[in-house]
Design a protein around this motif. Structure first.
Motif, PDB file in Angstrom:
ATOM      1  N   SER A  61       6.232  11.062  17.352  1.00 40.95           N
ATOM      2  CA  SER A  61       7.411  11.743  16.822  1.00 40.95           C
ATOM      3  C   SER A  61       8.445  11.977  17.910  1.00 40.95           C
ATOM      4  O   SER A  61       8.121  12.120  19.096  1.00 40.95           O
ATOM      5  CB  SER A  61       7.018  13.081  16.194  1.00 40.95           C
ATOM      6  N   GLN A  62       9.683  11.996  17.467  1.00 40.68           N
ATOM      7  CA  GLN A  62      10.811  12.315  18.344  1.00 40.68           C
ATOM      8  C   GLN A  62      11.747  13.221  17.561  1.00 40.68           C
ATOM      9  O   GLN A  62      12.281  12.818  16.525  1.00 40.68           O
ATOM     10  CB  GLN A  62      11.530  11.042  18.785  1.00 40.68           C
ATOM     11  N   ILE A  63      11.942  14.438  18.042  1.00 35.60           N
ATOM     12  CA  ILE A  63      12.700  15.437  17.294  1.00 35.60           C
ATOM     13  C   ILE A  63      13.764  16.057  18.187  1.00 35.60           C
ATOM     14  O   ILE A  63      13.485  16.468  19.320  1.00 35.60           O
ATOM     15  CB  ILE A  63      11.770  16.540  16.756  1.00 35.60           C
ATOM     16  N   GLN A  64      14.972  16.128  17.660  1.00 31.85           N
ATOM     17  CA  GLN A  64      16.044  16.821  18.369  1.00 31.85           C
ATOM     18  C   GLN A  64      16.762  17.741  17.403  1.00 31.85           C
ATOM     19  O   GLN A  64      17.175  17.319  16.312  1.00 31.85           O
ATOM     20  CB  GLN A  64      17.037  15.836  18.984  1.00 31.85           C
ATOM     21  N   ASP A 117      22.624  20.510  13.130  1.00 35.02           N
ATOM     22  CA  ASP A 117      22.219  19.106  13.085  1.00 35.02           C
ATOM     23  C   ASP A 117      20.797  18.973  13.615  1.00 35.02           C
ATOM     24  O   ASP A 117      20.432  19.624  14.603  1.00 35.02           O
ATOM     25  CB  ASP A 117      23.146  18.236  13.934  1.00 35.02           C
ATOM     26  N   ALA A 118      20.010  18.133  12.974  1.00 38.26           N
ATOM     27  CA  ALA A 118      18.653  17.849  13.437  1.00 38.26           C
ATOM     28  C   ALA A 118      18.302  16.417  13.084  1.00 38.26           C
ATOM     29  O   ALA A 118      18.769  15.873  12.073  1.00 38.26           O
ATOM     30  CB  ALA A 118      17.645  18.813  12.812  1.00 38.26           C
ATOM     31  N   HIS A 119      17.476  15.816  13.936  1.00 36.44           N
ATOM     32  CA  HIS A 119      17.069  14.432  13.718  1.00 36.44           C
ATOM     33  C   HIS A 119      15.578  14.319  14.003  1.00 36.44           C
ATOM     34  O   HIS A 119      15.121  14.554  15.120  1.00 36.44           O
ATOM     35  CB  HIS A 119      17.857  13.500  14.646  1.00 36.44           C
ATOM     36  N   HIS A 120      14.802  13.999  12.964  1.00 38.83           N
ATOM     37  CA  HIS A 120      13.359  13.794  13.080  1.00 38.83           C
ATOM     38  C   HIS A 120      13.055  12.311  12.901  1.00 38.83           C
ATOM     39  O   HIS A 120      13.511  11.696  11.935  1.00 38.83           O
ATOM     40  CB  HIS A 120      12.598  14.566  11.998  1.00 38.83           C
ATOM     41  N   GLU A 121      12.231  11.750  13.789  1.00 39.96           N
ATOM     42  CA  GLU A 121      11.763  10.373  13.651  1.00 39.96           C
ATOM     43  C   GLU A 121      10.255  10.324  13.854  1.00 39.96           C
ATOM     44  O   GLU A 121       9.721  10.999  14.742  1.00 39.96           O
ATOM     45  CB  GLU A 121      12.433   9.458  14.677  1.00 39.96           C
ATOM     46  N   TYR A 122       9.588   9.493  13.024  1.00 44.82           N
ATOM     47  CA  TYR A 122       8.134   9.358  13.114  1.00 44.82           C
ATOM     48  C   TYR A 122       7.761   7.881  13.002  1.00 44.82           C
ATOM     49  O   TYR A 122       8.237   7.171  12.108  1.00 44.82           O
ATOM     50  CB  TYR A 122       7.448  10.135  11.985  1.00 44.82           C
ATOM     51  N   TRP A 123       6.896   7.428  13.911  1.00 46.28           N
ATOM     52  CA  TRP A 123       6.377   6.067  13.885  1.00 46.28           C
ATOM     53  C   TRP A 123       4.867   6.128  13.631  1.00 46.28           C
ATOM     54  O   TRP A 123       4.136   6.831  14.355  1.00 46.28           O
ATOM     55  CB  TRP A 123       6.634   5.358  15.220  1.00 46.28           C
ATOM     56  N   THR A 157       0.803  -1.229   0.000  1.00 51.54           N
ATOM     57  CA  THR A 157       0.000   0.000   0.000  1.00 51.54           C
ATOM     58  C   THR A 157       0.833   1.274   0.000  1.00 51.54           C
ATOM     59  O   THR A 157       0.301   2.356  -0.209  1.00 51.54           O
ATOM     60  CB  THR A 157      -0.913   0.040   1.235  1.00 51.54           C
ATOM     61  N   LEU A 158       2.145   1.150   0.254  1.00 52.40           N
ATOM     62  CA  LEU A 158       3.060   2.286   0.417  1.00 52.40           C
ATOM     63  C   LEU A 158       2.727   3.144   1.639  1.00 52.40           C
ATOM     64  O   LEU A 158       3.258   4.241   1.787  1.00 52.40           O
ATOM     65  CB  LEU A 158       3.099   3.167  -0.836  1.00 52.40           C
ATOM     66  N   ALA A 159       1.846   2.660   2.514  1.00 56.84           N
ATOM     67  CA  ALA A 159       1.571   3.385   3.758  1.00 56.84           C
ATOM     68  C   ALA A 159       2.853   3.423   4.586  1.00 56.84           C
ATOM     69  O   ALA A 159       3.450   2.383   4.868  1.00 56.84           O
ATOM     70  CB  ALA A 159       0.458   2.694   4.539  1.00 56.84           C
ATOM     71  N   PRO A 160       3.319   4.609   4.992  1.00 56.85           N
ATOM     72  CA  PRO A 160       4.567   4.689   5.756  1.00 56.85           C
ATOM     73  C   PRO A 160       4.411   4.107   7.158  1.00 56.85           C
ATOM     74  O   PRO A 160       3.393   4.310   7.818  1.00 56.85           O
ATOM     75  CB  PRO A 160       4.852   6.192   5.809  1.00 56.85           C
ATOM     76  N   LEU A 161       5.425   3.371   7.597  1.00 58.53           N
ATOM     77  CA  LEU A 161       5.462   2.810   8.939  1.00 58.53           C
ATOM     78  C   LEU A 161       6.463   3.556   9.824  1.00 58.53           C
ATOM     79  O   LEU A 161       6.271   3.663  11.036  1.00 58.53           O
ATOM     80  CB  LEU A 161       5.833   1.329   8.889  1.00 58.53           C
ATOM     81  N   TYR A 162       7.520   4.060   9.195  1.00 53.50           N
ATOM     82  CA  TYR A 162       8.558   4.784   9.927  1.00 53.50           C
ATOM     83  C   TYR A 162       9.241   5.742   8.967  1.00 53.50           C
ATOM     84  O   TYR A 162       9.508   5.407   7.811  1.00 53.50           O
ATOM     85  CB  TYR A 162       9.567   3.802  10.508  1.00 53.50           C
ATOM     86  N   PHE A 163       9.536   6.957   9.454  1.00 51.44           N
ATOM     87  CA  PHE A 163      10.229   7.952   8.638  1.00 51.44           C
ATOM     88  C   PHE A 163      11.317   8.601   9.473  1.00 51.44           C
ATOM     89  O   PHE A 163      11.083   9.007  10.617  1.00 51.44           O
ATOM     90  CB  PHE A 163       9.255   9.010   8.121  1.00 51.44           C
ATOM     91  N   ASP A 164      12.505   8.691   8.919  1.00 48.37           N
ATOM     92  CA  ASP A 164      13.673   9.220   9.621  1.00 48.37           C
ATOM     93  C   ASP A 164      14.339  10.285   8.750  1.00 48.37           C
ATOM     94  O   ASP A 164      14.603  10.041   7.563  1.00 48.37           O
ATOM     95  CB  ASP A 164      14.651   8.079   9.915  1.00 48.37           C
ATOM     96  N   ARG A 165      14.584  11.439   9.341  1.00 49.21           N
ATOM     97  CA  ARG A 165      15.245  12.518   8.612  1.00 49.21           C
ATOM     98  C   ARG A 165      16.425  13.026   9.436  1.00 49.21           C
ATOM     99  O   ARG A 165      16.260  13.499  10.560  1.00 49.21           O
ATOM    100  CB  ARG A 165      14.268  13.665   8.342  1.00 49.21           C
ATOM    101  N   VAL A 220      15.367  16.620  23.556  1.00 49.33           N
ATOM    102  CA  VAL A 220      14.533  15.843  22.655  1.00 49.33           C
ATOM    103  C   VAL A 220      13.065  16.218  22.877  1.00 49.33           C
ATOM    104  O   VAL A 220      12.597  16.307  24.014  1.00 49.33           O
ATOM    105  CB  VAL A 220      14.726  14.336  22.888  1.00 49.33           C
ATOM    106  N   LYS A 221      12.346  16.436  21.764  1.00 49.75           N
ATOM    107  CA  LYS A 221      10.933  16.779  21.839  1.00 49.75           C
ATOM    108  C   LYS A 221      10.100  15.569  21.409  1.00 49.75           C
ATOM    109  O   LYS A 221      10.261  15.058  20.294  1.00 49.75           O
ATOM    110  CB  LYS A 221      10.620  17.968  20.928  1.00 49.75           C
ATOM    111  N   LEU A 222       9.218  15.111  22.294  1.00 50.23           N
ATOM    112  CA  LEU A 222       8.333  13.987  21.999  1.00 50.23           C
ATOM    113  C   LEU A 222       6.918  14.508  21.777  1.00 50.23           C
ATOM    114  O   LEU A 222       6.476  15.425  22.464  1.00 50.23           O
ATOM    115  CB  LEU A 222       8.333  12.978  23.145  1.00 50.23           C
ATOM    116  N   ASP A 223       6.220  13.906  20.812  1.00 50.69           N
ATOM    117  CA  ASP A 223       4.862  14.362  20.519  1.00 50.69           C
ATOM    118  C   ASP A 223       4.055  13.202  19.937  1.00 50.69           C
ATOM    119  O   ASP A 223       4.613  12.205  19.469  1.00 50.69           O
ATOM    120  CB  ASP A 223       4.893  15.529  19.528  1.00 50.69           C
ATOM    121  N   THR A 224       2.745  13.354  19.972  1.00 53.18           N
ATOM    122  CA  THR A 224       1.840  12.377  19.353  1.00 53.18           C
ATOM    123  C   THR A 224       0.822  13.128  18.517  1.00 53.18           C
ATOM    124  O   THR A 224       0.158  14.038  19.007  1.00 53.18           O
ATOM    125  CB  THR A 224       1.109  11.537  20.424  1.00 53.18           C
ATOM    126  N   LEU A 225       0.720  12.755  17.244  1.00 50.00           N
ATOM    127  CA  LEU A 225      -0.210  13.399  16.325  1.00 50.00           C
ATOM    128  C   LEU A 225      -1.337  12.442  15.981  1.00 50.00           C
ATOM    129  O   LEU A 225      -1.141  11.223  15.918  1.00 50.00           O
ATOM    130  CB  LEU A 225       0.503  13.795  15.025  1.00 50.00           C
TER     131      LEU A 225
END
Length: 290
Positions: A141-144, A125-131, A109-117, A150-155
Motif C-alpha cells: 500500500s501507498q497512502i498520502q 485530499d487523500a490518495h490510497h493505492e494497493y497492489w 476470478t474478480l480477484a483484485p490486482l490493483y485498487f486506487d482511491r 507518503v506512508k508505505l506498508d505491506t499487509l
C-alpha cells in the motif's frame, strides 16, 4: 446553520460510494473465489442518485456512477471497474466533493490486482493505492493524506480478499439459492489499509415498487459495517439486488452517525442479460419510489 448543513452533506458525501458499493467461511488457499460471472459484462454502466435524510425529508445530495470495461493490467485480461461520486453542483459553493475509485480485477476470478482511491472533499485530499501480489501473498500500500508524507506498508493477504469495488461485483454473482433467510455469508475486505473478516446477512426476498407501478423482486441483505468515522458498525445497511440474471443493485440504504443515506438506481446501460430479466432492454431509466 451553514456549518451544520456542510457537516451533514460532508457525512453523506464522504461515504457515498462506500454505502452504494459495500455490498457486503473460510476459503482454501488459492481457491477460485468466483466460479462463473453471469451477472455483468464489459460496457455496463449504472448511475445512482444519492439522498440524505434531512429531518423528515429526503434531499437529493449527490450521484454515483459505476462502469466496467475490459482492459489489460500487468499483461493480464482484467475488468477495469470505476466508481465516481460527486455531490450536486448546488452545494459546490460550500462543499465540493469528487471521489474516484478504480479497481483492476482478474476477468475470470474478480480477484483484485490493483485498487486506487482518490478523495477530493473541499480542501481535503487523500490518495490510497494497493497492489495485490498473490505469489508472495501480500498487499503493498501507498497512502498520502493532505500534505503528510507518503506512508508505505505491506499487509499479509488473506484468500479471497476484495476491495470495496470488486466485492460489489463478486456479491452480484453469488448463488443465493444456497442460503436461507438469516444466513451469514462471509466476506474478506480490504478497507483503509486493514483486512476485515465481515459478512452479509441474507434477509430473503422483497419487492421494490417503481413510481410507474412496475415491481422488482429483489434479494435483500445487510452487510456488516466497520465501525469508524461514518458508521457505528453492525448491520445498519440494507441492499436490494434485482432477483434476475443481472443482479443490479436497485436500492441501498444505511444509517450514518448523523441521519441516514439512500442510493437509488436511476439509469442503466450495457446490461449482460435481457432474457430471464426484469429489464427487457439493456439500456433504460428507472423511477423507483423513494
Amino acid at each position: 446553520m451553514k456549518f451544520l448543513a456542510s457537516l451533514k452533506y460532508r457525512i453523506f458525501s464522504k461515504r457515498t460510494i462506500m454505502v452504494l458499493l459495500l455490498l457486503v467461511g473460510t476459503f482454501a488457499v488459492n481457491a477460485q473465489c468466483l466460479e462463473n460471472n453471469f451477472a455483468f459484462q464489459s460496457g455496463e454502466k449504472l448511475v445512482f442518485r444519492g439522498y440524505y435524510n434531512w429531518g423528515f425529508i429526503w434531499v437529493a445530495a449527490g450521484e454515483v456512477e459505476l462502469s466496467v470495461k475490459k482492459d489489460l493490467f500487468q499483461n493480464k485480461e482484467v475488468f477495469k471497474i470505476k466508481g465516481e461520486g460527486r455531490n450536486t453542483k448546488a452545494f459546490d459553493w460550500f462543499f465540493k466533493l469528487r471521489d474516484t475509485l478504480t479497481c483492476y480485477a482478474d476477468a475470470k476470478t474478480l480477484a483484485p490486482l490493483y485498487f486506487d482511491r482518490r478523495t477530493h472533499e473541499a480542501k481535503y485530499d487523500a490518495h490510497h493505492e494497493y497492489w495485490f501480489d498473490y505469489k508472495s501473498n501480500q498487499i503493498r500500500s501507498q497512502i498520502q493524506k493532505r500534505d503528510k508524507p507518503v506512508k508505505l506498508d505491506t499487509l499479509k493477504n488473506k484468500p479471497c480478499t476484495f476491495d470495496i469495488l470488486s466485492v460489489a461485483y463478486y456479491v452480484r454473482n453469488l448463488d443465493f439459492s444456497k442460503y436461507k433467510k438469516g444466513d451469514k455469508i462471509p466476506i474478506s475486505m480490504l478497507i483503509d489499509n486493514e483486512i476485515h473478516s465481515l459478512y452479509i446477512r441474507y434477509r430473503g426476498l422483497e419487492t421494490i415498487k417503481a413510481n410507474s407501478g412496475e415491481r422488482f423482486e429483489c434479494l435483500k441483505f445487510s452487510p456488516l459495517l466497520v465501525e469508524g468515522t461514518m458508521f457505528k458498525g453492525g448491520e445498519d445497511m440494507t441492499v436490494w439486488l434485482s432477483n434476475d440474471d443481472n443482479r443490479i443493485p436497485i436500492m441501498v440504504e444505511a444509517k450514518v452517525l448523523v441521519g441516514s443515506v439512500k442510493g437509488i438506481l436511476e439509469s442503466y446501460d450495457g446490461l449482460r442479460n435481457t432474457k430471464n430479466s426484469f429489464f427487457k432492454n439493456n439500456k433504460g431509466n428507472l423511477d423507483i419510489a423513494e
